[in-house]
Design an enzyme around this catalytic site. Sequence first.
Site, PDB file in Angstrom:
ATOM      1  N   SER A  41       0.864  -1.182   0.000  1.00  0.00           N
ATOM      2  CA  SER A  41       0.000   0.000   0.000  1.00  0.00           C
ATOM      3  C   SER A  41       0.900   1.231   0.000  1.00  0.00           C
ATOM      4  O   SER A  41       0.977   1.976   0.960  1.00  0.00           O
ATOM      5  CB  SER A  41      -0.916  -0.001   1.220  1.00  0.00           C
ATOM      6  OG  SER A  41      -0.173   0.065   2.416  1.00  0.00           O
ATOM      7  N   HIS A 146      -2.958  -6.241   2.180  1.00  0.00           N
ATOM      8  CA  HIS A 146      -2.071  -7.232   2.804  1.00  0.00           C
ATOM      9  C   HIS A 146      -2.673  -8.628   2.889  1.00  0.00           C
ATOM     10  O   HIS A 146      -2.022  -9.561   3.335  1.00  0.00           O
ATOM     11  CB  HIS A 146      -1.658  -6.778   4.214  1.00  0.00           C
ATOM     12  CG  HIS A 146      -0.785  -5.557   4.198  1.00  0.00           C
ATOM     13  ND1 HIS A 146      -0.420  -4.881   5.334  1.00  0.00           N
ATOM     14  CD2 HIS A 146      -0.193  -4.894   3.174  1.00  0.00           C
ATOM     15  CE1 HIS A 146       0.352  -3.860   5.021  1.00  0.00           C
ATOM     16  NE2 HIS A 146       0.494  -3.842   3.712  1.00  0.00           N
TER      17      HIS A 146
END
Length: 403
Positions: A41, A146
């Site tokens: 991210s 994730h």
Amino acid sequence: MPSIESLSIRKILDSRGNATVEVDVRSGRALGRAAAASGASTGAHEAQAFPAGGVDEAIRLFRSQVVPRIKGRDVADQVGLDRALKELDGTPNFSHLGGNVATAVSIASAKAAAALAGKPLYRFLGGSSRPTLPLPLGNVIGGGRHGIGGTTIQEYLVVSQGPTVQANVLANARAHRLVRDALVSKLPDVPLGRGDEGAWIAKVTDEEALGIVADACKTAEQETKFPVRPALDLAASEFFADGRYRYRDRALDVGEQVDFVERLVRDYGLFSVEDPFDQEDFDSFAELTKRVGDRCKVIGDDLFVTNVTRLRHGIAAGSGNAILIKPNQIGTLSDTRAAVDLAHKSGFATVMSHRSGETTDNAIAHLAVAWGCLAIKAGAVGGERVAKLNELIRIEEQLREGT
Ligand code: PGA
Ligand code: ZN
């Protein structure tokens, strides 16, 4: 002054199975070795990890451009080295050389200089300041980028505040285990997975996840007799689209998101909340900080990207009261340190951080101690995560024994 006699690079794996780089710097009998991590991210304003040609192109440029420029330099001149790397790159975000090569060279050189001085890295970089140990923030439930199929919010963390780092690391791992037990009893017969940072990935709503983590904190607190609090990293830029924050079960406009996060902070006693808003929304960070900054760390990660220019803007606007520090977001040790120094000078707390794609390099444990960071985000379990946590335990022992 001893010089950098040789530099070499190799392609290695990170914990996600992606290729990254590891650099060796040699000076006299000293070897400094550092590997670079990678995010999933990533912030829009952070250094670009690799040039357009990828890891192989980064390695080619290292050999053809970095080595000739850096070889022979004084190994103790960190500022000069970091300036040379930036000049050589010539772009504002390391898109030519790749921030990961720059970070690995910069940290490997510092490690070589520390080894030559006969000091552990945290002492070498900390100078005369008294080393302090950070609070470990351990990731226990995850989602977002994730983990496939998990929560919308990226990270549910726990922060143990016991008498020692060792007690805190063990208590965070205990909370991780308690969360597993709670998820197994809530979702029997459903396979339970772990995400990139070792946190549990489960099909629960965001508030269910927070409830489970808060309960685990309470149990851990009763067992350990010291405070264990929940925390969040929303990584909100990842689910902000067309003016709305899009959770699995709801979509909130900007004002509703501020109210929602404020309520979570108050209802669950959150220790910290990271990236609760889009990476361009300095105003909402300021509004939330006004409302809860007296009781909670409002941390900018994608907002600040370890960049002093963005941090200066945030400090002036009151956007947050803490910054996440990731060396490879900015590309050199000197610029990482500049962000830490500016934060501390301005009353902002600092949280040193791993990336989701990690290696077993433990340098961030040393940086957090050397620079007096309030906390460190390095996961709760998993080989590449405990590499940092166990190093903190060793450092704590050294400090206690005065060795
Ligand atoms: P990343 O995530 O390493 O994937 O960027 C970590 C974080 O957002 O803190
Ligand atoms: Zn983050």
